[in-house]
Design a protein around this motif. Sequence first.
Motif, PDB file in Angstrom:
ATOM      1  N   ASP A 157       0.812  -1.224   0.000  1.00  0.00           N
ATOM      2  CA  ASP A 157       0.000   0.000   0.000  1.00  0.00           C
ATOM      3  C   ASP A 157       0.843   1.270   0.000  1.00  0.00           C
ATOM      4  O   ASP A 157       0.317   2.365  -0.227  1.00  0.00           O
ATOM      5  N   LEU A 158       2.142   1.139   0.256  1.00  0.00           N
ATOM      6  CA  LEU A 158       3.010   2.323   0.303  1.00  0.00           C
ATOM      7  C   LEU A 158       3.418   2.755  -1.100  1.00  0.00           C
ATOM      8  O   LEU A 158       3.713   1.906  -1.943  1.00  0.00           O
ATOM      9  N   PRO A 159       3.461   4.055  -1.369  1.00  0.00           N
ATOM     10  CA  PRO A 159       4.057   4.524  -2.632  1.00  0.00           C
ATOM     11  C   PRO A 159       5.519   4.088  -2.701  1.00  0.00           C
ATOM     12  O   PRO A 159       6.191   3.985  -1.668  1.00  0.00           O
ATOM     13  N   GLN A 160       6.014   3.837  -3.900  1.00  0.00           N
ATOM     14  CA  GLN A 160       7.370   3.317  -4.063  1.00  0.00           C
ATOM     15  C   GLN A 160       8.411   4.255  -3.471  1.00  0.00           C
ATOM     16  O   GLN A 160       9.397   3.812  -2.876  1.00  0.00           O
ATOM     17  N   ASN A 161       8.195   5.576  -3.607  1.00  0.00           N
ATOM     18  CA  ASN A 161       9.190   6.512  -3.092  1.00  0.00           C
ATOM     19  C   ASN A 161       9.263   6.476  -1.568  1.00  0.00           C
ATOM     20  O   ASN A 161      10.322   6.651  -0.974  1.00  0.00           O
ATOM     21  N   GLU A 162       8.122   6.210  -0.897  1.00  0.00           N
ATOM     22  CA  GLU A 162       8.131   6.081   0.558  1.00  0.00           C
ATOM     23  C   GLU A 162       8.801   4.778   0.975  1.00  0.00           C
ATOM     24  O   GLU A 162       9.569   4.747   1.937  1.00  0.00           O
ATOM     25  N   TYR A 163       8.513   3.697   0.248  1.00  0.00           N
ATOM     26  CA  TYR A 163       9.096   2.403   0.582  1.00  0.00           C
ATOM     27  C   TYR A 163      10.620   2.451   0.490  1.00  0.00           C
ATOM     28  O   TYR A 163      11.324   1.839   1.290  1.00  0.00           O
ATOM     29  N   ASN A 164      11.142   3.212  -0.475  1.00  0.00           N
ATOM     30  CA  ASN A 164      12.590   3.297  -0.674  1.00  0.00           C
ATOM     31  C   ASN A 164      13.254   4.335   0.210  1.00  0.00           C
ATOM     32  O   ASN A 164      14.486   4.436   0.220  1.00  0.00           O
ATOM     33  N   ASP A 165      12.477   5.106   0.948  1.00  0.00           N
ATOM     34  CA  ASP A 165      13.026   6.178   1.777  1.00  0.00           C
ATOM     35  C   ASP A 165      13.691   5.599   3.025  1.00  0.00           C
ATOM     36  O   ASP A 165      13.144   4.705   3.681  1.00  0.00           O
ATOM     37  N   LEU A 166      14.869   6.121   3.368  1.00  0.00           N
ATOM     38  CA  LEU A 166      15.609   5.631   4.532  1.00  0.00           C
ATOM     39  C   LEU A 166      14.872   5.896   5.839  1.00  0.00           C
ATOM     40  O   LEU A 166      15.129   5.239   6.848  1.00  0.00           O
ATOM     41  N   ARG A 167      13.952   6.861   5.848  1.00  0.00           N
ATOM     42  CA  ARG A 167      13.185   7.136   7.063  1.00  0.00           C
ATOM     43  C   ARG A 167      12.143   6.058   7.322  1.00  0.00           C
ATOM     44  O   ARG A 167      11.650   5.930   8.435  1.00  0.00           O
ATOM     45  N   TYR A 168      11.808   5.283   6.285  1.00  0.00           N
ATOM     46  CA  TYR A 168      10.872   4.170   6.466  1.00  0.00           C
ATOM     47  C   TYR A 168      11.611   2.883   6.809  1.00  0.00           C
ATOM     48  O   TYR A 168      11.252   2.168   7.736  1.00  0.00           O
ATOM     49  N   SER A 169      12.649   2.598   6.057  1.00  0.00           N
ATOM     50  CA  SER A 169      13.429   1.383   6.291  1.00  0.00           C
ATOM     51  C   SER A 169      14.879   1.683   5.942  1.00  0.00           C
ATOM     52  O   SER A 169      15.190   1.984   4.787  1.00  0.00           O
ATOM     53  N   TYR A 170      15.755   1.607   6.940  1.00  0.00           N
ATOM     54  CA  TYR A 170      17.151   2.014   6.766  1.00  0.00           C
ATOM     55  C   TYR A 170      17.966   0.830   6.277  1.00  0.00           C
ATOM     56  O   TYR A 170      18.376  -0.034   7.042  1.00  0.00           O
ATOM     57  N   ARG A 171      18.184   0.804   4.960  1.00  0.00           N
ATOM     58  CA  ARG A 171      18.910  -0.307   4.348  1.00  0.00           C
ATOM     59  C   ARG A 171      20.329   0.125   4.025  1.00  0.00           C
ATOM     60  O   ARG A 171      20.543   1.189   3.444  1.00  0.00           O
ATOM     61  N   VAL A 172      21.277  -0.716   4.366  1.00  0.00           N
ATOM     62  CA  VAL A 172      22.688  -0.407   4.130  1.00  0.00           C
ATOM     63  C   VAL A 172      23.301  -1.536   3.318  1.00  0.00           C
ATOM     64  O   VAL A 172      23.040  -2.711   3.573  1.00  0.00           O
ATOM     65  N   LEU A 173      24.114  -1.171   2.336  1.00  0.00           N
ATOM     66  CA  LEU A 173      24.831  -2.163   1.532  1.00  0.00           C
ATOM     67  C   LEU A 173      26.171  -2.444   2.189  1.00  0.00           C
ATOM     68  O   LEU A 173      27.013  -1.555   2.305  1.00  0.00           O
ATOM     69  N   TYR A 174      26.380  -3.680   2.658  1.00  0.00           N
ATOM     70  CA  TYR A 174      27.635  -4.066   3.298  1.00  0.00           C
ATOM     71  C   TYR A 174      28.513  -4.801   2.288  1.00  0.00           C
ATOM     72  O   TYR A 174      28.073  -5.731   1.620  1.00  0.00           O
ATOM     73  N   VAL A 175      29.759  -4.363   2.183  1.00  0.00           N
ATOM     74  CA  VAL A 175      30.710  -5.009   1.281  1.00  0.00           C
ATOM     75  C   VAL A 175      31.980  -5.311   2.059  1.00  0.00           C
ATOM     76  O   VAL A 175      32.609  -4.400   2.596  1.00  0.00           O
ATOM     77  N   PRO A 176      32.389  -6.592   2.174  1.00  0.00           N
ATOM     78  CA  PRO A 176      33.659  -6.904   2.842  1.00  0.00           C
ATOM     79  C   PRO A 176      34.799  -6.185   2.137  1.00  0.00           C
ATOM     80  O   PRO A 176      34.871  -6.155   0.905  1.00  0.00           O
ATOM     81  N   LYS A 177      35.702  -5.596   2.894  1.00  0.00           N
ATOM     82  CA  LYS A 177      36.748  -4.759   2.311  1.00  0.00           C
ATOM     83  C   LYS A 177      38.139  -5.245   2.695  1.00  0.00           C
ATOM     84  O   LYS A 177      38.414  -5.480   3.861  1.00  0.00           O
ATOM     85  N   SER A 178      38.996  -5.393   1.679  1.00  0.00           N
ATOM     86  CA  SER A 178      40.411  -5.680   1.920  1.00  0.00           C
ATOM     87  C   SER A 178      41.163  -4.357   1.902  1.00  0.00           C
ATOM     88  O   SER A 178      40.843  -3.454   1.127  1.00  0.00           O
ATOM     89  N   VAL A 179      42.157  -4.238   2.758  1.00  0.00           N
ATOM     90  CA  VAL A 179      42.887  -2.969   2.849  1.00  0.00           C
ATOM     91  C   VAL A 179      44.364  -3.184   2.580  1.00  0.00           C
ATOM     92  O   VAL A 179      44.898  -4.271   2.758  1.00  0.00           O
ATOM     93  N   ASN A 180      45.019  -2.111   2.139  1.00  0.00           N
ATOM     94  CA  ASN A 180      46.431  -2.181   1.782  1.00  0.00           C
ATOM     95  C   ASN A 180      47.340  -1.588   2.841  1.00  0.00           C
ATOM     96  O   ASN A 180      48.539  -1.843   2.849  1.00  0.00           O
ATOM     97  N   HIS A 181      46.773  -0.757   3.724  1.00  0.00           N
ATOM     98  CA  HIS A 181      47.607  -0.071   4.701  1.00  0.00           C
ATOM     99  C   HIS A 181      47.026  -0.221   6.105  1.00  0.00           C
ATOM    100  O   HIS A 181      45.823  -0.356   6.273  1.00  0.00           O
ATOM    101  N   LYS A 182      47.890  -0.191   7.086  1.00  0.00           N
ATOM    102  CA  LYS A 182      47.457  -0.245   8.474  1.00  0.00           C
ATOM    103  C   LYS A 182      46.537   0.943   8.777  1.00  0.00           C
ATOM    104  O   LYS A 182      46.757   2.046   8.301  1.00  0.00           O
ATOM    105  N   GLY A 183      45.542   0.687   9.614  1.00  0.00           N
ATOM    106  CA  GLY A 183      44.646   1.758  10.024  1.00  0.00           C
ATOM    107  C   GLY A 183      43.411   1.882   9.161  1.00  0.00           C
ATOM    108  O   GLY A 183      42.426   2.471   9.574  1.00  0.00           O
ATOM    109  N   GLN A 184      43.470   1.312   7.930  1.00  0.00           N
ATOM    110  CA  GLN A 184      42.308   1.425   7.049  1.00  0.00           C
ATOM    111  C   GLN A 184      41.134   0.586   7.520  1.00  0.00           C
ATOM    112  O   GLN A 184      39.995   0.877   7.183  1.00  0.00           O
TER     113      GLN A 184
END
Length: 328
Positions: A197-224
């Motif tokens: 029943d929600l409009p598509q723009n509301e469904y995709n809004d972060l205030r309705y559902s906070y979705r985050v894309l997680y990507v495992p990351k390899s690093v080249n330097h200490k501290g990253q």
Amino acid sequence: MAKRNRKIGSVKMELLTKSRESMLAAVQIFNNPNIQFKSESFIVLSNIAWTYLLHAYYRSKNVEYRYYEQQGHRKRYHKTKKGADKHWELERCLDDRSCPIDKVAKSNLKFLIGLRHEVEHQMTTRIDDYLSARFQACCLNYNEYIKTLFDDGLGIDKHLSFSLQFSSIKEEHANQLREFTDLPGNISSFINDFDSDLPQNEYNDLRYSYRVLYVPKSVNHKGQADKVIEFIPANSPEAEKLNREYVLIKEKEKQKYLPGEIVKIINSMGYVDFKVHHHTILWQDKKAKDKGKNFGVQVAKTWYWYDTWLKVVQKHCAENANKYGKNT
């Protein structure tokens, strides 16, 4: 008048204190690995937190948030069995024309209110993974509004950090979450109906559902790799690469149609006499729900059709154009 204003101020601060404590308790319970009843507890406590927050706001604006009946020039206030005033519940607070909450944040809260009604009547299992994005949005919205409506010092973000996880997300796990495979029927039906029943723009809004894309990351330097979460500019080469990869993953999710939607699409093509019962007869005749045919999927107690089935229906109607009112 000064004495009355001091009383209003003290009650407002008491409401805000209880509001913040309720939201902090909701988050702490949800992040506690020793507690199984996470989502249900979060829903109830966050509901209380938002209710007190809006009561404090209405009190500061001299908006009457007690239930009453107007009898002439007097107000007759509704009372509980023990004689206390009946104050507005959260949904009534959200529906008031003076409510300061934006439309999308309201949708998030009304989703949680509806979910609370469902979990009151049936024990639930493993709904945490399905709903954590809605809970995260609820927390962020709350933190934003308590600071915007009152004072930055009341924000709860300084008290919280990211919770640590012992499991990683794989594609098969994500597919299981999308299909609602082990949710109680009433819960999955409520989620599907509310989202539909929600409009598509509301469904995709972060205030309705906070979705985050997680990507495992390899690093080249200490501290990253010292931070679990790293934010990158949207216009950076790294972000552009992620967006391309995410679109490819997103496209794997097949379009789903309810039977009524299939019929509407076919009617819009000119087959105006094609009805739901014709659709039912067709899929039964072709045994379209049999495993291996890949014409659709069962989500909880509801069957959804794929584009592959829509093409079969289109071909059937084209071959029987006169029967379904199509002018050739």
